[in-house]
Design a protein around this motif. Sequence first.
Motif, mmCIF file in Angstrom:
data_model
loop_
_atom_site.group_PDB
_atom_site.id
_atom_site.type_symbol
_atom_site.label_atom_id
_atom_site.label_comp_id
_atom_site.label_asym_id
_atom_site.label_seq_id
_atom_site.Cartn_x
_atom_site.Cartn_y
_atom_site.Cartn_z
ATOM 1 N N LEU A 71 12.140 51.864 28.518
ATOM 2 C CA LEU A 71 10.729 51.514 28.392
ATOM 3 C C LEU A 71 9.943 52.646 27.722
ATOM 4 O O LEU A 71 9.145 52.403 26.799
ATOM 5 C CB LEU A 71 10.140 51.213 29.778
ATOM 6 N N LEU A 72 10.159 53.882 28.162
ATOM 7 C CA LEU A 72 9.455 55.025 27.569
ATOM 8 C C LEU A 72 9.774 55.185 26.081
ATOM 9 O O LEU A 72 8.884 55.443 25.269
ATOM 10 C CB LEU A 72 9.799 56.307 28.323
ATOM 11 N N ILE A 73 11.034 55.042 25.740
ATOM 12 C CA ILE A 73 11.441 55.198 24.339
ATOM 13 C C ILE A 73 10.872 54.068 23.484
ATOM 14 O O ILE A 73 10.374 54.303 22.376
ATOM 15 C CB ILE A 73 12.978 55.310 24.232
ATOM 16 N N ASN A 74 10.910 52.844 23.988
ATOM 17 C CA ASN A 74 10.339 51.713 23.248
ATOM 18 C C ASN A 74 8.830 51.877 23.081
ATOM 19 O O ASN A 74 8.278 51.587 22.012
ATOM 20 C CB ASN A 74 10.672 50.390 23.930
ATOM 21 N N ASN A 75 8.152 52.345 24.135
ATOM 22 C CA ASN A 75 6.712 52.607 24.035
ATOM 23 C C ASN A 75 6.424 53.694 23.004
ATOM 24 O O ASN A 75 5.430 53.622 22.275
ATOM 25 C CB ASN A 75 6.131 52.994 25.392
ATOM 26 N N ALA A 76 7.282 54.697 22.945
ATOM 27 C CA ALA A 76 7.100 55.768 21.953
ATOM 28 C C ALA A 76 7.201 55.217 20.542
ATOM 29 O O ALA A 76 6.419 55.601 19.655
ATOM 30 C CB ALA A 76 8.130 56.874 22.169
ATOM 31 N N ARG A 77 8.131 54.324 20.321
ATOM 32 C CA ARG A 77 8.264 53.707 18.994
ATOM 33 C C ARG A 77 6.987 52.955 18.621
ATOM 34 O O ARG A 77 6.507 53.037 17.497
ATOM 35 C CB ARG A 77 9.458 52.760 18.952
ATOM 36 N N LYS A 78 6.430 52.223 19.574
ATOM 37 C CA LYS A 78 5.195 51.466 19.320
ATOM 38 C C LYS A 78 4.014 52.407 19.090
ATOM 39 O O LYS A 78 3.199 52.178 18.196
ATOM 40 C CB LYS A 78 4.895 50.534 20.497
ATOM 41 N N GLN A 79 3.912 53.450 19.908
ATOM 42 C CA GLN A 79 2.806 54.400 19.778
ATOM 43 C C GLN A 79 2.909 55.211 18.487
ATOM 44 O O GLN A 79 1.897 55.690 17.975
ATOM 45 C CB GLN A 79 2.782 55.360 20.970
ATOM 46 N N ALA A 80 4.088 55.349 17.966
ATOM 47 C CA ALA A 80 4.306 56.180 16.779
ATOM 48 C C ALA A 80 3.519 55.673 15.585
ATOM 49 O O ALA A 80 2.949 56.466 14.828
ATOM 50 C CB ALA A 80 5.788 56.252 16.443
ATOM 51 N N THR A 81 3.483 54.373 15.409
ATOM 52 C CA THR A 81 2.776 53.839 14.243
ATOM 53 C C THR A 81 1.294 54.171 14.301
ATOM 54 O O THR A 81 0.694 54.465 13.282
ATOM 55 C CB THR A 81 2.990 52.321 14.129
ATOM 56 N N GLY A 82 0.699 54.171 15.483
ATOM 57 C CA GLY A 82 -0.704 54.543 15.628
ATOM 58 C C GLY A 82 -0.938 56.033 15.450
ATOM 59 O O GLY A 82 -2.059 56.459 15.187
ATOM 60 N N SER A 83 0.101 56.825 15.596
ATOM 61 C CA SER A 83 -0.011 58.284 15.469
ATOM 62 C C SER A 83 0.502 58.798 14.134
ATOM 63 O O SER A 83 0.606 60.001 13.928
ATOM 64 C CB SER A 83 0.790 58.963 16.591
ATOM 65 N N ASN A 84 0.865 57.886 13.235
ATOM 66 C CA ASN A 84 1.435 58.257 11.937
ATOM 67 C C ASN A 84 2.691 59.104 12.076
ATOM 68 O O ASN A 84 2.878 60.094 11.372
ATOM 69 C CB ASN A 84 0.409 58.971 11.061
ATOM 70 N N VAL A 85 3.538 58.720 13.015
ATOM 71 C CA VAL A 85 4.808 59.400 13.243
ATOM 72 C C VAL A 85 5.922 58.397 12.985
ATOM 73 O O VAL A 85 5.793 57.212 13.310
ATOM 74 C CB VAL A 85 4.889 59.926 14.703
ATOM 75 N N ASN A 86 7.004 58.859 12.411
ATOM 76 C CA ASN A 86 8.176 58.016 12.204
ATOM 77 C C ASN A 86 8.660 57.524 13.574
ATOM 78 O O ASN A 86 8.892 58.341 14.474
ATOM 79 C CB ASN A 86 9.256 58.850 11.501
ATOM 80 N N PRO A 87 8.817 56.205 13.761
ATOM 81 C CA PRO A 87 9.234 55.680 15.063
ATOM 82 C C PRO A 87 10.559 56.254 15.572
ATOM 83 O O PRO A 87 10.717 56.474 16.777
ATOM 84 C CB PRO A 87 9.333 54.176 14.838
ATOM 85 N N ASP A 88 11.500 56.515 14.666
ATOM 86 C CA ASP A 88 12.772 57.103 15.091
ATOM 87 C C ASP A 88 12.577 58.540 15.590
ATOM 88 O O ASP A 88 13.200 58.953 16.570
ATOM 89 C CB ASP A 88 13.798 57.082 13.951
ATOM 90 N N GLU A 89 11.707 59.296 14.920
ATOM 91 C CA GLU A 89 11.417 60.664 15.369
ATOM 92 C C GLU A 89 10.711 60.644 16.723
ATOM 93 O O GLU A 89 10.990 61.479 17.583
ATOM 94 C CB GLU A 89 10.544 61.398 14.348
#
Length: 189
Positions: A71-89
Motif C-alpha cells: 500500500l505504501l509503495i503504491n501510494n508513493a507511485r501515485k503521489q510521485a506524479t503530483g511531486s514531479n518525481v519518477n514513480p519508479d524512483e
Amino acid sequence: MFRCPRLPQVLACSLFGLLASVAHAATPSPAPETLQPLLNTINERLDIADLVALAKWDSGKPIQDTARETLLINNARKQATGSNVNPDEAADLIAAQIEANKLVQYGLIAQWQAAHKAPDLPRPDLTQLRAKQDELQARLLQQYAAFVPYRVDPECPQWLAAQRSDLIKDALHGQALIRATGELCITDL
C-alpha cells in the motif's frame, strides 16, 4: 656546467600552484539546502520505527506486513506524479524507508527478546503511528523532488556522509539511516 638559478624558484611556484589546485579540488562544495530537510524527515520516520516495534512487541504482530508495504509503495507511485518525481524512483525511495524501518524493528525486538522485556515507555497506537508515517511519506516525496537535481552531482556522496553522520544516535539507527539513504546519490552514470 650549465646552471639555472631561477629553476628552483620556477619549480617551487609550479609546485605551489599544483598543490593549491589540488587543495581546492579536494574541498567539497557546500551541500544543497534541500538535503538536510530530506535527511531530517527520513530520520523522523526511523524514530517512528522504535514506536512501531513497541506496538508490535505488545501485540505480537509480525514485523513483516506485506499488505501495508505494498500500500505504501503504491501510494508513493501515485503521489510521485503530483511531486514531479519518477514513480519508479518514488517506489524505490519508499521501499528503502520500509527496509530501514524493519531493520530498526528487528534489531530492537531482538534486543528486547534477549533482555526478556521491552522498555517501560508509553505504548503507542499503531493506527496513529501509521497515520504519521503517511504524513511523513508525503513530505518525504516533496523533499526528495527538490533534491533530485543534486543526486548526480559527484560530491553527493560526500554531502550525504557528512550530513548523515550528525543524525546517527547509535549503531542500529546508523545502519538503518545508511540503508534509508543508500540510493539518494547516483554515482554510476
